[in-house]
Scaffold this motif. Sequence first.
Motif, PDB file in Angstrom:
ATOM      1  N   GLN A  77       5.777 114.669 -12.326  1.00 25.90           N
ATOM      2  CA  GLN A  77       6.721 113.664 -11.844  1.00 25.90           C
ATOM      3  C   GLN A  77       7.273 112.841 -13.012  1.00 25.90           C
ATOM      4  O   GLN A  77       8.479 112.603 -13.090  1.00 25.90           O
ATOM      5  CB  GLN A  77       6.056 112.735 -10.828  1.00 25.90           C
ATOM      6  CG  GLN A  77       5.789 113.374  -9.496  1.00 25.90           C
ATOM      7  CD  GLN A  77       5.099 112.422  -8.525  1.00 25.90           C
ATOM      8  OE1 GLN A  77       4.897 111.246  -8.813  1.00 25.90           O
ATOM      9  NE2 GLN A  77       4.730 112.941  -7.369  1.00 25.90           N
ATOM     10  N   GLN A  78       6.398 112.434 -13.915  1.00 15.19           N
ATOM     11  CA  GLN A  78       6.836 111.649 -15.074  1.00 15.19           C
ATOM     12  C   GLN A  78       7.748 112.469 -15.987  1.00 15.19           C
ATOM     13  O   GLN A  78       8.741 111.958 -16.502  1.00 15.19           O
ATOM     14  CB  GLN A  78       5.621 111.131 -15.862  1.00 15.19           C
ATOM     15  CG  GLN A  78       4.799 110.110 -15.106  1.00 15.19           C
ATOM     16  CD  GLN A  78       5.640 108.904 -14.715  1.00 15.19           C
ATOM     17  OE1 GLN A  78       6.420 108.393 -15.504  1.00 15.19           O
ATOM     18  NE2 GLN A  78       5.492 108.464 -13.479  1.00 15.19           N
ATOM     19  N   ARG A  79       7.395 113.731 -16.190  1.00 11.29           N
ATOM     20  CA  ARG A  79       8.218 114.604 -17.026  1.00 11.29           C
ATOM     21  C   ARG A  79       9.614 114.739 -16.436  1.00 11.29           C
ATOM     22  O   ARG A  79      10.615 114.612 -17.150  1.00 11.29           O
ATOM     23  CB  ARG A  79       7.571 115.980 -17.140  1.00 11.29           C
ATOM     24  CG  ARG A  79       8.298 116.932 -18.080  1.00 11.29           C
ATOM     25  CD  ARG A  79       7.670 118.317 -18.061  1.00 11.29           C
ATOM     26  NE  ARG A  79       8.099 119.073 -16.903  1.00 11.29           N
ATOM     27  CZ  ARG A  79       9.257 119.755 -16.833  1.00 11.29           C
ATOM     28  NH1 ARG A  79      10.104 119.726 -17.840  1.00 11.29           N
ATOM     29  NH2 ARG A  79       9.576 120.435 -15.757  1.00 11.29           N
ATOM     30  N   ARG A  80       9.699 114.932 -15.130  1.00 12.23           N
ATOM     31  CA  ARG A  80      11.000 115.082 -14.480  1.00 12.23           C
ATOM     32  C   ARG A  80      11.790 113.776 -14.500  1.00 12.23           C
ATOM     33  O   ARG A  80      13.000 113.792 -14.691  1.00 12.23           O
ATOM     34  CB  ARG A  80      10.828 115.559 -13.036  1.00 12.23           C
ATOM     35  CG  ARG A  80      10.397 117.002 -12.946  1.00 12.23           C
ATOM     36  CD  ARG A  80      10.360 117.457 -11.524  1.00 12.23           C
ATOM     37  NE  ARG A  80       9.892 118.820 -11.404  1.00 12.23           N
ATOM     38  CZ  ARG A  80       9.894 119.506 -10.285  1.00 12.23           C
ATOM     39  NH1 ARG A  80      10.340 118.958  -9.174  1.00 12.23           N
ATOM     40  NH2 ARG A  80       9.442 120.740 -10.263  1.00 12.23           N
ATOM     41  N   LEU A  81      11.111 112.660 -14.304  1.00 17.33           N
ATOM     42  CA  LEU A  81      11.809 111.376 -14.351  1.00 17.33           C
ATOM     43  C   LEU A  81      12.413 111.128 -15.731  1.00 17.33           C
ATOM     44  O   LEU A  81      13.549 110.642 -15.842  1.00 17.33           O
ATOM     45  CB  LEU A  81      10.868 110.234 -13.971  1.00 17.33           C
ATOM     46  CG  LEU A  81      10.637 110.041 -12.473  1.00 17.33           C
ATOM     47  CD1 LEU A  81       9.578 108.972 -12.230  1.00 17.33           C
ATOM     48  CD2 LEU A  81      11.932 109.681 -11.769  1.00 17.33           C
ATOM     49  N   ARG A  82      11.656 111.452 -16.781  1.00 16.69           N
ATOM     50  CA  ARG A  82      12.190 111.302 -18.137  1.00 16.69           C
ATOM     51  C   ARG A  82      13.427 112.181 -18.332  1.00 16.69           C
ATOM     52  O   ARG A  82      14.425 111.758 -18.900  1.00 16.69           O
ATOM     53  CB  ARG A  82      11.129 111.636 -19.186  1.00 16.69           C
ATOM     54  CG  ARG A  82      10.103 110.551 -19.395  1.00 16.69           C
ATOM     55  CD  ARG A  82       9.228 110.821 -20.609  1.00 16.69           C
ATOM     56  NE  ARG A  82       8.587 112.126 -20.613  1.00 16.69           N
ATOM     57  CZ  ARG A  82       7.398 112.382 -20.046  1.00 16.69           C
ATOM     58  NH1 ARG A  82       6.721 111.433 -19.435  1.00 16.69           N
ATOM     59  NH2 ARG A  82       6.884 113.595 -20.107  1.00 16.69           N
ATOM     60  N   TRP A  83      13.353 113.416 -17.859  1.00 14.57           N
ATOM     61  CA  TRP A  83      14.482 114.339 -17.974  1.00 14.57           C
ATOM     62  C   TRP A  83      15.691 113.794 -17.208  1.00 14.57           C
ATOM     63  O   TRP A  83      16.812 113.785 -17.718  1.00 14.57           O
ATOM     64  CB  TRP A  83      14.102 115.720 -17.447  1.00 14.57           C
ATOM     65  CG  TRP A  83      15.248 116.667 -17.483  1.00 14.57           C
ATOM     66  CD1 TRP A  83      16.203 116.839 -16.525  1.00 14.57           C
ATOM     67  CD2 TRP A  83      15.618 117.538 -18.548  1.00 14.57           C
ATOM     68  NE1 TRP A  83      17.122 117.770 -16.915  1.00 14.57           N
ATOM     69  CE2 TRP A  83      16.787 118.212 -18.153  1.00 14.57           C
ATOM     70  CE3 TRP A  83      15.063 117.827 -19.794  1.00 14.57           C
ATOM     71  CZ2 TRP A  83      17.408 119.158 -18.963  1.00 14.57           C
ATOM     72  CZ3 TRP A  83      15.682 118.766 -20.589  1.00 14.57           C
ATOM     73  CH2 TRP A  83      16.842 119.423 -20.175  1.00 14.57           C
ATOM     74  N   LEU A  84      15.465 113.351 -15.977  1.00 13.50           N
ATOM     75  CA  LEU A  84      16.569 112.866 -15.150  1.00 13.50           C
ATOM     76  C   LEU A  84      17.208 111.607 -15.734  1.00 13.50           C
ATOM     77  O   LEU A  84      18.418 111.420 -15.645  1.00 13.50           O
ATOM     78  CB  LEU A  84      16.089 112.613 -13.723  1.00 13.50           C
ATOM     79  CG  LEU A  84      15.748 113.874 -12.926  1.00 13.50           C
ATOM     80  CD1 LEU A  84      15.087 113.523 -11.611  1.00 13.50           C
ATOM     81  CD2 LEU A  84      16.996 114.722 -12.696  1.00 13.50           C
ATOM     82  N   ARG A  85      16.402 110.729 -16.327  1.00  9.44           N
ATOM     83  CA  ARG A  85      16.965 109.538 -16.969  1.00  9.44           C
ATOM     84  C   ARG A  85      17.844 109.931 -18.157  1.00  9.44           C
ATOM     85  O   ARG A  85      18.870 109.325 -18.409  1.00  9.44           O
ATOM     86  CB  ARG A  85      15.854 108.606 -17.441  1.00  9.44           C
ATOM     87  CG  ARG A  85      15.370 107.693 -16.354  1.00  9.44           C
ATOM     88  CD  ARG A  85      14.440 106.617 -16.895  1.00  9.44           C
ATOM     89  NE  ARG A  85      13.396 106.380 -15.918  1.00  9.44           N
ATOM     90  CZ  ARG A  85      12.124 106.729 -16.038  1.00  9.44           C
ATOM     91  NH1 ARG A  85      11.697 107.303 -17.134  1.00  9.44           N
ATOM     92  NH2 ARG A  85      11.264 106.487 -15.082  1.00  9.44           N
ATOM     93  N   ARG A  86      17.426 110.930 -18.878  1.00  8.75           N
ATOM     94  CA  ARG A  86      18.158 111.356 -20.067  1.00  8.75           C
ATOM     95  C   ARG A  86      19.407 112.176 -19.722  1.00  8.75           C
ATOM     96  O   ARG A  86      20.465 111.991 -20.307  1.00  8.75           O
ATOM     97  CB  ARG A  86      17.244 112.182 -20.971  1.00  8.75           C
ATOM     98  CG  ARG A  86      17.877 112.525 -22.304  1.00  8.75           C
ATOM     99  CD  ARG A  86      16.935 113.265 -23.244  1.00  8.75           C
ATOM    100  NE  ARG A  86      15.655 112.615 -23.370  1.00  8.75           N
ATOM    101  CZ  ARG A  86      14.468 113.234 -23.215  1.00  8.75           C
ATOM    102  NH1 ARG A  86      14.430 114.526 -22.946  1.00  8.75           N
ATOM    103  NH2 ARG A  86      13.348 112.589 -23.343  1.00  8.75           N
ATOM    104  N   HIS A  87      19.282 113.105 -18.750  1.00  2.52           N
ATOM    105  CA  HIS A  87      20.363 114.060 -18.486  1.00  2.52           C
ATOM    106  C   HIS A  87      21.085 113.843 -17.154  1.00  2.52           C
ATOM    107  O   HIS A  87      22.182 114.369 -16.976  1.00  2.52           O
ATOM    108  CB  HIS A  87      19.821 115.488 -18.539  1.00  2.52           C
ATOM    109  CG  HIS A  87      19.214 115.833 -19.852  1.00  2.52           C
ATOM    110  ND1 HIS A  87      19.962 116.089 -20.981  1.00  2.52           N
ATOM    111  CD2 HIS A  87      17.920 115.939 -20.249  1.00  2.52           C
ATOM    112  CE1 HIS A  87      19.164 116.356 -21.998  1.00  2.52           C
ATOM    113  NE2 HIS A  87      17.916 116.272 -21.590  1.00  2.52           N
ATOM    114  N   GLY A  88      20.448 113.168 -16.209  1.00  2.00           N
ATOM    115  CA  GLY A  88      21.094 112.892 -14.933  1.00  2.00           C
ATOM    116  C   GLY A  88      20.986 113.980 -13.884  1.00  2.00           C
ATOM    117  O   GLY A  88      21.196 113.721 -12.706  1.00  2.00           O
ATOM    118  N   HIS A  89      20.685 115.206 -14.277  1.00  2.00           N
ATOM    119  CA  HIS A  89      20.584 116.331 -13.361  1.00  2.00           C
ATOM    120  C   HIS A  89      19.456 117.252 -13.813  1.00  2.00           C
ATOM    121  O   HIS A  89      19.041 117.209 -14.966  1.00  2.00           O
ATOM    122  CB  HIS A  89      21.882 117.137 -13.314  1.00  2.00           C
ATOM    123  CG  HIS A  89      23.056 116.347 -12.844  1.00  2.00           C
ATOM    124  ND1 HIS A  89      23.238 115.991 -11.533  1.00  2.00           N
ATOM    125  CD2 HIS A  89      24.106 115.828 -13.516  1.00  2.00           C
ATOM    126  CE1 HIS A  89      24.352 115.295 -11.411  1.00  2.00           C
ATOM    127  NE2 HIS A  89      24.898 115.174 -12.614  1.00  2.00           N
TER     128      HIS A  89
END
Length: 136
Positions: A77-89
């Motif tokens: 979950q944390q890994r995906r949240l970091r990705w989504l904050r950085r890339h948006g998708h």
Amino acid sequence: MKLHTARWFLAPVRQLRTRRLMARHGLALAYDTAWALITLHSAPDETTLVRAWARENPGAAPGIHYDHWHTLSQAEQQRRLRWLRRHGHSPIQLLQLDAGLIHSTGLHVLDWGRPPIPADQHHATPPPWSQTREQP
């Protein structure tokens, strides 16, 4: 250059992109599916090749399906949240492939489900375009 020769020359590049997509997306993305997505993204004229592969390797229902956020580990979950904050998708969404194309090829793609909305955003003001003013 013949199509067969071009495929042979570009195979290492496609394999590299496939492995990168798998690493970015996570464990839920199989190599074959990642390869098919990269093929559709980088060489849309090879859609018939992906369709033939999907027909020979039938799986679950075709289309884009989403996993459930609450079933993921805290680390994922944390890994995906970091990705989504950085890339948006999600990495798959960044390929910008049409959902109809994916469905028509017969691919079953498991993409990231939406994270829960934080409590502080539940009571946020609606966007300006959704507010209407009364005309006199």
